[in-house]
Design a protein around this motif. Structure first.
Motif, short mmCIF file in Angstrom:
data_model
loop_
_atom_site.label_atom_id
_atom_site.label_comp_id
_atom_site.label_asym_id
_atom_site.label_seq_id
_atom_site.Cartn_x
_atom_site.Cartn_y
_atom_site.Cartn_z
N VAL B 66 12.75 19.90 32.49
CA VAL B 66 13.84 20.65 31.89
C VAL B 66 13.26 21.87 31.18
CG1 VAL B 66 15.77 20.56 30.26
CG2 VAL B 66 15.10 18.50 31.54
N PRO B 67 13.42 23.07 31.78
CA PRO B 67 12.94 24.27 31.07
C PRO B 67 13.78 24.48 29.81
CG PRO B 67 13.66 24.80 33.32
CD PRO B 67 14.11 23.41 33.03
N MET B 68 13.09 24.84 28.75
CA MET B 68 13.82 25.00 27.50
C MET B 68 13.37 26.25 26.76
SD MET B 68 13.62 22.58 24.19
CE MET B 68 14.15 23.20 22.62
N GLY B 69 14.35 26.99 26.24
CA GLY B 69 14.03 28.13 25.38
C GLY B 69 14.08 27.67 23.94
N ASN B 70 15.23 27.95 23.31
CA ASN B 70 15.38 27.53 21.92
C ASN B 70 16.36 26.36 21.77
OD1 ASN B 70 16.54 28.74 18.81
ND2 ASN B 70 14.49 28.03 19.19
N GLY B 71 16.90 25.91 22.89
CA GLY B 71 17.80 24.76 22.86
C GLY B 71 19.10 25.01 22.11
N MET B 72 19.58 26.25 22.14
CA MET B 72 20.76 26.59 21.33
C MET B 72 22.01 26.86 22.16
SD MET B 72 20.12 26.32 18.14
CE MET B 72 21.37 27.27 17.31
N SER B 73 22.02 26.40 23.42
CA SER B 73 23.22 26.66 24.22
C SER B 73 24.41 25.89 23.68
CB SER B 73 22.97 26.24 25.68
OG SER B 73 23.03 24.84 25.79
#
Ligand SMILES: Cc1cc2nc3c(=O)[nH]c(=O)nc-3n(C[C@H](O)[C@H](O)[C@H](O)COP(=O)(O)OP(=O)(O)OC[C@H]3O[C@@H](n4cnc5c(N)ncnc54)[C@H](O)[C@@H]3O)c2cc1C
Ligand code: SF4
Ligand code: SF4
Lengths: 343, 459
Positions: B66-73
Motif C-alpha cells: 500500500v503506497p502511502m503519502g501522509n495518509g490524510m485522504s
C-alpha cells in the motif's frame, strides 16, 4: 412592543425640511418637494426616499425639531417588507448578533465598561486612561447595542433587543455604563428616548470620560504636534451635541484638526454600509472624495472614533500615506503609552 | 526474524523497516471513520531502486503493498485492507528540478505540498503550484493518485491535469517513464502527443504502481492576491451566479460553502472569490468586474458582498486551516467528507441532500464546493464532523457518507477519492465494458493483485 414617538404635527408645520434637503445622497428641488416626501413617509405612503435612502443616519442630526426622520424611514421600510441591504446580509447581521450566552464580564461594581460586540474595543479600553474601569469590561451580544439594525430597516430587532441589553447591564448592578462606541451611547440615549425605553443607569460617553481622564493626566501629556483629519462615524449623528469633544480632546494633546470640506454636518460615511446598501460605485466614490479631502489638509494621521470605520478605511488611508489611528490610541501616544506609528 | 523482514532490512536498512506493534497500530488507520486493519510491515524507501526491490520482493512473495503519502485522504485509502506492506514514501522528498522558463517542477514520490511551496517561495517567488487545502504534510504524488484539486483548479483543471510526466515502478517491478521524460531529459508533457499512458496511474489510488517521480506545472505567482465573499440565501440562483462568474475568466479559485455554525453563517450560502494581479489597478478592475457581474442579484436583494476585513487572514491562508477546525465543533476532532464531482447545475439538489442527511443521522454538517476548470464541473464536499470517542456517532457518519455517495451516483456524479465500499458502488453502476477495460488493465499491470488490494477490485 415600543413605538416610535414621532411628532407628526411638527413635521407638518416644518418650515425647513432640512432632514431631506441636506441629505448627501438624494437631491430635492426645494423645500416643497423634500417636505412633501417626508410627509408621504409620515402618512405611510410610498416615497422614493424609501427606495434611495443610503442609511447614513444624518437626517437624525439635520432635523432640529426633535423628530426622528431616519428611525421613521426605517420603520416604514420594515412595515412594507423592504430590505435596504440584500436579504442575506440583513439576516447575517441579525444572526451573528444574537445572544448566545457567550459573553465576558469582569468585576462590575458601580461602573461597567461597554465593549459592545467589538473585540477591538476591549483592547482600546486599557492602560492608564482606563485603569479603574478596564476590570469592569462587558463584552458580547448580551451587551451589544442593536443600533446597527436600523441600517437594515429592522427596527423590530432594535425594539426587541434593546430592553434585554439594558436589563443585562442592570443585572450587573451598574449605575454607570461607559460606552466605548458612539453607537452604544447613541442607542442608550437617542434611540431609547425616541422609543420611550427606560434606561435605569447613566450612559457615559467615552469621549467625556477620555477628556476628564486626559485632564487628570495633564502632567504626563507631551503634545504630539501633529496634524490629523477626523473620520466622523454615522452613529455620531445620533448624538451631535457630543461632536465638539473631539476637538477639545485633540487640542489637549497637541493635535491640530485642519478644516476640511467633509467635516461636521457635512462629514462622509466610511463607506462600508454604503457598499452593502447602494453598491460599490457609491461607496468607492464617497471613499475617494473623503480620502482626497483628508490628504488635501496636509494631515499626517487619520483619526478614527469608530472601530468599524477604522477597519473599513485603514488600508485605504494608509495607501494615501496617512496613518490610521483611533483617538484613544492618540491619547495613549500623548502620555507615552504607545509608539507613534500606529496602524 | 522472518525472511521477509530480513530482505526488507537489506533493501532499506534497519531504520527503514518496522513491524513493532506500536508502529503497525499507527499505520493501521487513518483519520476517517473506516475500521483499521494492521499491516505486517512498514517500509520507508529512499530511492526508486529501493521501491523497485521492495515491489519485486512483494511480487515474488505475493505480499500486498500500500503506497502511502501522509495518509490524510480520510477515505481509508492507505488502510492495508489485506495486511502486507505499507510503503511510506515520505523519505523520498526531494525537489529534483525546477525549470523556470518551461514552468514545471520535478519532485520525488513522497515530496510534500508544504516542501514544494516553501522551496518555490524561497527560490522562485514568481512561480507557484496548485496547493490543495489538505495539511501541508500531504504529498504531491498521493494527491495525483486520487485526482486532487487545488487552489488553481478553477483555472487549470484537476491537479492531475497539471502533471507533466511520471516515473513509476510497475507492480511487476519495472521502472517506467511516462510522457516527455520517456524520450529525453525534459518533463514538459505527460502524454501529448504520445498516447497518454499517465492515465494508467493518475487517479488509480496506488493500485497500478508506485509513483516515484512526478513532474507538475507551475504557474505565475502574481504579486497581489485578493478575495471577495458573496452571500445569498437563494440556493436555486447559485448555478446561474457561478455561470456568470466563470464567464469572466478572471477568477483564480471559487469556493461555495455553507454551514449552520457559527450563527453568522446560518441560512446563507457563501461564494469565496479569489483573484490576482500584478498591480493595484488590475485588482481594482477585476473587483469591479466581479461586482458588476453580481449586481443584478444585489438589486433584487437576493445576494450581497460581505465585508471580509475580519475574515481575510483566514481566507487568504494556503492551505486553509479553518476547514479542519470544523472537526472540533462536536469535540473529539473527527471529520470526513465525501466529495463527488458533479455538474454545477445540480448544486441545489446536493445542498438539500447534505442538510437532509445531517438531520437523518443527527450529525453536524458543513459543505464546500470547488469549481473545476472554469465551471465545467465542481467538487461538492459533503462533510460531517464526529467525536472519535463516540463509536455510535462514527457509525452514523459512515451511513450518511454511504448514502451521499449513492445519491451522487444517482445524480450522475462521480465519487471523488471513494473508499473501497464507494468504489464497489461505483463499479456496480459503471458501464459494463468500461468496467471490463478497467479490470483488464489492472490484471495486466498487476497480475498478482498486490497493489493496494481491496481498492478498485472488481471481484
Ligand atoms: C483538512 C483537509 C482538507 C483537504 N483538502 C483537500 C483539497 O483541497 N484538495 C484535495 O485534493 N484534497 C484535499 N484533502 C484530501 C487529502 O488530504 C489530499 O487529497 C491529500 O493530497 C492526500 O495526500 P496524502 O499524502 O495524505 O495521501 P494518502 O492518504 O497517503 O494517499 C492517498 C492515495 O494515494 C496513494 N498513493 C500515495 N502515494 C503514492 C505514490 N507515491 N504512488 C502511487 N500511489 C500513491 C495511496 O495509496 C492512496 O490511495 C483534504 C484533507 C483534509 C484533511
Ligand atoms: S423630520 Fe424634522 S426636519 Fe424633517 S420635516 Fe420633520 S421636523 Fe422638519
Ligand atoms: S439617512 Fe442619510 S441617506 Fe437616508 S434620508 Fe437620512 S440623510 Fe438621506
Amino acid at each position: 412592543m415600543y413605538t416610535l414617538k414621532f411628532k407628526e404635527n411638527v413635521c407638518a408645520a416644518c418650515p425647513s425640511a432640512d432632514c431631506l434637503l441636506k441629505c448627501q445622497y438624494m437631491s430635492f428641488a426645494g423645500h416643497d418637494e423634500a417636505h412633501g416626501e417626508m410627509m408621504k413617509i409620515v402618512r405611510g405612503e410610498e416615497s422614493r426616499v424609501l427606495q434611495d435612502c443610503a442609511t447614513c443616519y444624518a437626517c437624525e442630526e439635520y432635523c432640529k425639531r426633535g423628530n426622528h426622520p431616519f428611525y421613521l424611514i426605517s420603520e416604514r421600510r420594515e412595515e412594507k417588507g423592504m430590505f435596504t441591504a440584500p436579504r442575506p446580509i440583513t439576516n447575517q447581521w441579525i444572526n451573528m448578533t444574537r445572544m448566545q450566552g457567550k459573553y465576558m464580564v469582569g468585576q462590575v461594581k458601580d461602573k461597567a465598561l461597554s465593549c459592545c460586540l467589538i473585540p477591538d474595543l476591549g483592547i482600546l479600553g486599557t492602560g492608564e486612561i482606563f485603569r479603574d474601569v478596564t476590570p469592569a469590561a462587558a463584552f458580547g451580544a448580551e451587551f451589544m447595542c442593536p443600533a446597527v439594525h436600523t441600517h437594515f430597516a429592522r427596527m423590530s430587532v432594535v425594539k426587541e433587543r434593546l430592553p434585554l441589553v439594558i436589563e443585562n447591564f442592570q443585572k450587573l448592578g451598574a449605575k454607570e455604563v461607559i460606552c466605548l462606541h458612539d453607537e452604544c451611547y447613541g442607542t442608550f440615549t437617542a434611540i431609547a428616548s425616541a422609543y420611550g425605553i427606560d434606561v435605569p443607569f447613566k450612559p457615559v460617553y467615552y469621549m467625556d470620560f477620555l477628556l476628564e481622564r486626559m485632564k487628570e493626566l495633564k502632567d504626563r501629556i507631551k503634545p504630539l504636534g501633529i496634524k490629523a483629519a477626523y473620520q466622523r462615524p454615522c452613529s455620531n449623528r445620533l448624538i451631535p451635541d457630543k461632536y465638539p469633544l473631539v476637538k477639545e480632546i485633540l487640542d489637549l494633546i497637541g493635535v491640530e484638526l485642519p478644516d476640511r470640506e467633509y467635516q461636521g454636518e457635512n462629514c462622509l460615511c466610511c463607506g462600508e454600509i454604503l457598499r452593502s446598501v447602494s453598491g460599490y460605485k457609491l461607496a468607492d466614490d464617497v471613499q475617494e472624495r473623503n480620502l482626497n479631502d483628508m490628504v488635501q489638509t496636509g494631515a499626517e494621521y487619520c483619526v478614527f472614533n469608530c472601530p468599524a470605520c477604522q477597519s473599513s478605511l485603514s488600508e485605504k488611508v494608509a495607501k494615501k500615506n496617512l496613518k490610521p489611528v483611533h483617538i484613544i490610541d492618540l491619547c495613549k501616544m500623548a502620555i507615552g503609552e504607545k509608539e507613534r506609528e500606529v496602524r | 526474524m522472518s525472511d521477509i523482514l530480513k530482505a526488507l532490512i537489506e533493501i532499506v536498512g534497519e531504520r527503514g523497516v518496522s513491524n513493532t506493534p506500536e508502529e503497525l497500530w499507527f499505520y493501521s488507520r487513518d483519520p476517517g471513520v473506516l475500521t483499521p486493519h494492521l499491516p505486517d510491515y512498514v517500509v520507508a524507501p529512499k530511492t526508486t531502486e529501493d521501491v523497485q526491490k521492495i515491489v519485486q520482493l512483494a511480487n515474488r512473495e505475493k505480499i500486498p503493498i500500500v503506497p502511502m503519502g501522509n495518509g490524510m485522504s480520510l477515505a481509508g485509502l492507505v488502510i492495508p485492507l489485506k495486511g502486507g506492506i505499507v510503503l511510506d514514501m515520505k523519505r523520498m522528498d526531494k525537489i529534483l528540478e525546477v525549470n523556470q522558463m518551461a514552468r514545471y517542477a520535478v519532485v520525488e514520490g513522497g515530496t510534500s505540498q508544504g516542501v514544494l511551496k516553501a522551496y518555490l517561495q524561497d527560490h522562485y517567488p514568481q512561480l507557484r503550484h496548485s496547493i490543495p487545502d489538505a495539511p501541508p504534510t500531504t504529498t504531491i504524488a498521493a494527491n495525483m493518485a486520487l485526482h486532487g484539486q487545488g487552489r488553481l483548479t478553477q483555472q487549470y483543471g484537476f491537479n492531475t491535469d497539471m502533471v507533466t510526466g511520471l516515473e513509476v515502478v510497475l507492480p511487476t517491478g519495472e521502472i517506467c517513464r511516462i510522457g516527455s521524460p520517456s524520450l529525453g531529459p525534459y518533463w514538459f508533457s505527460k502524454g501529448p502527443t504520445l498516447p497518454d499512458l499517465s492515465g494508467l496511474f493518475l487517479g488509480w489510488l496506488g493500485t497500478t504502481g508506485v509513483i516515484t517521480k512526478i513532474g507538475l506545472r507551475l504557474y505565475p505567482n502574481k504579486k497581489i492576491r485578493d478575495v471577495e465573499l458573496f452571500v445569498t440565501d437563494r440556493v436555486d440562483l447559485i448555478p446561474d451566479m457561478l455561470y456568470r462568474l466563470t464567464h469572466l475568466e478572471i477568477l483564480e479559485d471559487v469556493n461555495v460553502w455553507f454551514q449552520p455554525k457559527p450563527l453568522m453563517f446560518q441560512d446563507n450560502f457563501h461564494i469565496t472569490l479569489y483573484f490576482t494581479g500584478d498591480a493595484e489597478e488590475e485588482i481594482a478592475f477585476k473587483r469591479k468586474m466581479i461586482w458588476d457581474t453580481l449586481q443584478p442579484y444585489m438589486d433584487s436583494k437576493d445576494g450581497g458582498f460581505m465585508s471580509v476585513q475580519y475574515m481575510k487572514p483566514m481566507l487568504m491562508e494556503m492551505p486553509q486551516r479553518g476547514i479542519a477546525d470544523f472537526a472540533d465543533v462536536p469535540k473529539g476532532g473527527g471529520f470526513e467528507y465525501s466529495g463527488p464531482i458533479t455538474i454545477i447545475e445540480h448544486y441545489p439538489q446536493y445542498a438539500a441532500k447534505v442538510v437532509e442527511l445531517a438531520a437523518k443521522y443527527d450529525v453536524l454538517y458543513a459543505s464546500s464546493a470547488r469549481l473545476i476548470s472554469g465551471g465545467h464541473c465542481m467538487m461538492f464536499s459533503i462533510s460531517f464532523a464526529f467525536n472519535r470517542n463516540d463509536p455510535a456517532m462514527m457509525e452514523r457518519v459512515k451511513h450518511a457518507l454511504d448514502e451521499a455517495t449513492a445519491f451522487a451516483l444517482e445524480m450522475g456524479g462521480i465519487p471523488w477519492k471513494p473508499n473501497f465500499m464507494e468504489q464497489k458502488m461505483t463499479m456496480a453502476k459503471m458501464d459494463k465494458n468500461a468496467l471490463k477495460l478497467l479490470q483488464m488493465i489492472k490484471k495486466n499491470l498487476d497480475p498478482q493483485g498486490i497493489m493496494n488490494p481491496g481498492n478498485w477490485e472488481v471481484n
